[in-house]
Scaffold this motif. Sequence first.
Motif, PDB file in Angstrom:
ATOM      1  N   GLY A 158      27.793  46.969  46.905  1.00 24.45           N
ATOM      2  CA  GLY A 158      29.054  46.631  47.585  1.00 24.45           C
ATOM      3  C   GLY A 158      30.251  46.734  46.656  1.00 24.45           C
ATOM      4  N   PHE A 159      30.108  46.243  45.433  1.00 27.54           N
ATOM      5  CA  PHE A 159      31.221  46.315  44.480  1.00 27.54           C
ATOM      6  C   PHE A 159      31.443  47.744  43.984  1.00 27.54           C
ATOM      7  CE2 PHE A 159      30.859  41.669  44.089  1.00 27.54           C
ATOM      8  CZ  PHE A 159      32.202  41.339  44.114  1.00 27.54           C
ATOM      9  N   LEU A 160      30.380  48.522  43.860  1.00 28.13           N
ATOM     10  CA  LEU A 160      30.545  49.922  43.468  1.00 28.13           C
ATOM     11  C   LEU A 160      31.344  50.691  44.520  1.00 28.13           C
ATOM     12  CD1 LEU A 160      27.091  51.014  41.959  1.00 28.13           C
ATOM     13  CD2 LEU A 160      29.307  50.962  40.795  1.00 28.13           C
ATOM     14  N   ILE A 161      31.021  50.455  45.780  1.00 32.70           N
ATOM     15  CA  ILE A 161      31.748  51.117  46.868  1.00 32.70           C
ATOM     16  C   ILE A 161      33.214  50.696  46.856  1.00 32.70           C
ATOM     17  CG2 ILE A 161      31.969  51.277  49.387  1.00 32.70           C
ATOM     18  CD1 ILE A 161      28.893  50.967  49.516  1.00 32.70           C
ATOM     19  N   THR A 162      33.449  49.395  46.633  1.00 33.52           N
ATOM     20  CA  THR A 162      34.829  48.880  46.591  1.00 33.52           C
ATOM     21  C   THR A 162      35.610  49.510  45.443  1.00 33.52           C
ATOM     22  OG1 THR A 162      33.972  46.777  47.414  1.00 33.52           O
ATOM     23  CG2 THR A 162      36.220  46.783  46.582  1.00 33.52           C
ATOM     24  N   LEU A 165      36.630  52.929  46.376  1.00 32.04           N
ATOM     25  CA  LEU A 165      37.703  52.959  47.369  1.00 32.04           C
ATOM     26  C   LEU A 165      39.075  52.673  46.753  1.00 32.04           C
ATOM     27  CD1 LEU A 165      35.937  51.127  50.354  1.00 32.04           C
ATOM     28  CD2 LEU A 165      36.470  53.564  50.167  1.00 32.04           C
ATOM     29  N   ILE A 166      39.093  51.955  45.634  1.00 29.93           N
ATOM     30  CA  ILE A 166      40.362  51.661  44.965  1.00 29.93           C
ATOM     31  C   ILE A 166      40.961  52.921  44.339  1.00 29.93           C
ATOM     32  CG2 ILE A 166      41.315  50.438  42.938  1.00 29.93           C
ATOM     33  CD1 ILE A 166      39.523  48.117  43.652  1.00 29.93           C
ATOM     34  N   GLN A 167      40.114  53.930  44.099  1.00 29.24           N
ATOM     35  CA  GLN A 167      40.523  55.205  43.508  1.00 29.24           C
ATOM     36  C   GLN A 167      41.203  55.021  42.145  1.00 29.24           C
ATOM     37  OE1 GLN A 167      42.941  56.975  46.640  1.00 29.24           O
ATOM     38  NE2 GLN A 167      41.147  57.931  47.565  1.00 29.24           N
ATOM     39  N   PRO A 168      40.471  54.446  41.182  1.00 26.03           N
ATOM     40  CA  PRO A 168      41.047  54.223  39.848  1.00 26.03           C
ATOM     41  C   PRO A 168      41.210  55.544  39.093  1.00 26.03           C
ATOM     42  CG  PRO A 168      38.720  53.721  39.838  1.00 26.03           C
ATOM     43  CD  PRO A 168      39.058  54.032  41.259  1.00 26.03           C
ATOM     44  N   SER A 169      42.027  55.506  38.042  1.00 32.78           N
ATOM     45  CA  SER A 169      42.234  56.680  37.198  1.00 32.78           C
ATOM     46  C   SER A 169      41.012  56.893  36.307  1.00 32.78           C
ATOM     47  CB  SER A 169      43.481  56.486  36.327  1.00 32.78           C
ATOM     48  OG  SER A 169      43.520  57.453  35.296  1.00 32.78           O
ATOM     49  N   LEU A 170      40.357  58.037  36.433  1.00 32.82           N
ATOM     50  CA  LEU A 170      39.174  58.329  35.627  1.00 32.82           C
ATOM     51  C   LEU A 170      39.510  58.354  34.141  1.00 32.82           C
ATOM     52  CD1 LEU A 170      36.183  59.075  35.554  1.00 32.82           C
ATOM     53  CD2 LEU A 170      36.844  61.492  35.795  1.00 32.82           C
ATOM     54  N   LEU A 230      21.113  48.301  32.913  1.00 35.35           N
ATOM     55  CA  LEU A 230      22.193  49.286  33.005  1.00 35.35           C
ATOM     56  C   LEU A 230      22.871  49.242  34.378  1.00 35.35           C
ATOM     57  CD1 LEU A 230      20.597  52.322  31.114  1.00 35.35           C
ATOM     58  CD2 LEU A 230      22.349  50.736  30.283  1.00 35.35           C
ATOM     59  N   LEU A 231      22.081  49.033  35.423  1.00 36.09           N
ATOM     60  CA  LEU A 231      22.679  48.872  36.755  1.00 36.09           C
ATOM     61  C   LEU A 231      23.536  47.613  36.802  1.00 36.09           C
ATOM     62  CD1 LEU A 231      19.942  49.865  39.392  1.00 36.09           C
ATOM     63  CD2 LEU A 231      22.178  50.939  39.014  1.00 36.09           C
ATOM     64  N   GLY A 232      23.018  46.535  36.189  1.00 32.12           N
ATOM     65  CA  GLY A 232      23.797  45.298  36.128  1.00 32.12           C
ATOM     66  C   GLY A 232      25.118  45.495  35.406  1.00 32.12           C
ATOM     67  N   VAL A 239      33.202  45.506  39.077  1.00 37.05           N
ATOM     68  CA  VAL A 239      33.964  44.289  39.384  1.00 37.05           C
ATOM     69  C   VAL A 239      35.276  44.273  38.603  1.00 37.05           C
ATOM     70  CG1 VAL A 239      33.983  41.769  39.237  1.00 37.05           C
ATOM     71  CG2 VAL A 239      31.906  42.953  39.957  1.00 37.05           C
ATOM     72  N   LEU A 240      35.230  44.655  37.314  1.00 35.66           N
ATOM     73  CA  LEU A 240      36.456  44.693  36.508  1.00 35.66           C
ATOM     74  C   LEU A 240      37.459  45.685  37.101  1.00 35.66           C
ATOM     75  CD1 LEU A 240      36.775  44.558  32.675  1.00 35.66           C
ATOM     76  CD2 LEU A 240      38.053  46.290  33.930  1.00 35.66           C
ATOM     77  N   ILE A 241      36.968  46.840  37.525  1.00 37.00           N
ATOM     78  CA  ILE A 241      37.851  47.835  38.128  1.00 37.00           C
ATOM     79  C   ILE A 241      38.448  47.302  39.420  1.00 37.00           C
ATOM     80  CG2 ILE A 241      37.902  50.128  39.206  1.00 37.00           C
ATOM     81  CD1 ILE A 241      35.711  50.935  37.163  1.00 37.00           C
ATOM     82  N   VAL A 242      37.646  46.587  40.214  1.00 39.13           N
ATOM     83  CA  VAL A 242      38.162  45.963  41.443  1.00 39.13           C
ATOM     84  C   VAL A 242      39.268  44.972  41.096  1.00 39.13           C
ATOM     85  CG1 VAL A 242      37.582  44.398  43.340  1.00 39.13           C
ATOM     86  CG2 VAL A 242      36.045  46.284  42.772  1.00 39.13           C
ATOM     87  N   GLY A 243      39.095  44.241  39.972  1.00 37.92           N
ATOM     88  CA  GLY A 243      40.097  43.257  39.558  1.00 37.92           C
ATOM     89  C   GLY A 243      41.443  43.851  39.222  1.00 37.92           C
TER      90      GLY A 243
END
Length: 438
Positions: A158-162, A165-170, A230-232, A239-243
């Motif tokens: 769920g957090f990976l999908i979120t 969706l935020i479309q962060p800068s790679l 590694l998945l964790g 989560v940090l990117i969502v933040g």
Amino acid sequence: MSTKKRILNILFWSVVSAAFIGPGTITTAAKSGAAFGNELLWTLLFSTLSCLLLQEAAARLTMVSGRNLGQAIVEQFNASKSKWLVLSLVLGAIVLGAAAYEMGNLLGAVAGFQLISNLPSYVLVLTIGAVAAIILSIPSLKIISTIMGFLVVIMGVGFLITAFLIQPSLNEIVKGAFVPRIPSKPEAGVLMLGLIGTTIVPYNLFLGSGISTQKQSIKEMRFGLAVAVLLGGLFSMAVLIVGTSVAGKFSFEELSLALQKRMGIGGKYLLGFGLFAAGFTSTITAPLAAAITLRSLFGSKNPEKWEAKSLNFKIGWIVVLFAGVAFAAGNVKPIPAIILAQALNGFLLPFISIFLFIVINNSGITGKENSNSLWLNILMILVIFITLIIGLNSAVKAVYSAITSGSISGNKYLIFIGVTSAVISIYIWIKARRRNND
């Protein structure tokens, strides 16, 4: 190894990632993203790789020696004058750390549920605590591990999908992950320590060692543990990117609003479920880890009295669960309490890592062929050195602030901390290697 066995192996070891992906991870990582963008991603990358390194050593220790980490520490210092001091430090660190985590786990689970419900917090705390007690009463650690594994995978996806969706800068993500930087703001140190403490959880080393089984090969253990950790770590980075989507002062409500702008009302429910699932899984793993640690320290002479269904084992997890429920039921602000719990565990981490380094290099326990290789020792000492620097840095700042009500200016004191950390690390290396060559 068949595909089915691989999946079950990963789910089994996901109890480790379930323990570190709690409300502490979501709170600390999301706040780090809100405060510093992607600048602290490197801390999570370092923490994830370090977690894998230390967890592998703890699990391997049990598989090659038949002793878990607590039993190995007892044997290592059994003839030493410092035996009871060492055992007291380990026991205090694990029980105190687990109790602090448990409070944060419950507060986080409640905060998540209250984003989508108006139930009173004390009702939620007592309900979650009761359900956790029921699951902890299951005598099979394998069943508990599988339940936790499924919940963590669902929440993490769920957090990976979120994050996607935020479309962060790679470019910013790559820069933040691979270019270490320490922001100048005072809260950066606490958040860095929190990110380390919430990923390389000290009691997790005892948990991973305690659930290790000699029915698995080392190769199978390494595969399952590597994928789970590694998945964790990947979920934590998401989560940090969502933040980073939070523009103002960080709070769960602000994070929820930021997600709703991008995902609609589904963002609110995703965060609510994510926080609740993270808190609920960790509410189970923290008391479990404390009970396993107690068993490893005190159950060698009478193992039957410390089986998973024994009264002693149950008292171990009940004490931590009750302590968490008691504190969480009070009027405690969740975000400061959760971040403080992560920072506390980050400070305790290097000391537990030192004990692990010593016993994994004791050929009398592991056998010479199963002790750490030179490169593994170099990597472990590097982890100890870095965590000592970050931990001592935060401790010095906290003490200075408490005494003077101000903050330290300049970075000259870092030289002293760096030298102190280096001396401690070199001393541990020499002592452990000398014991291994005896």
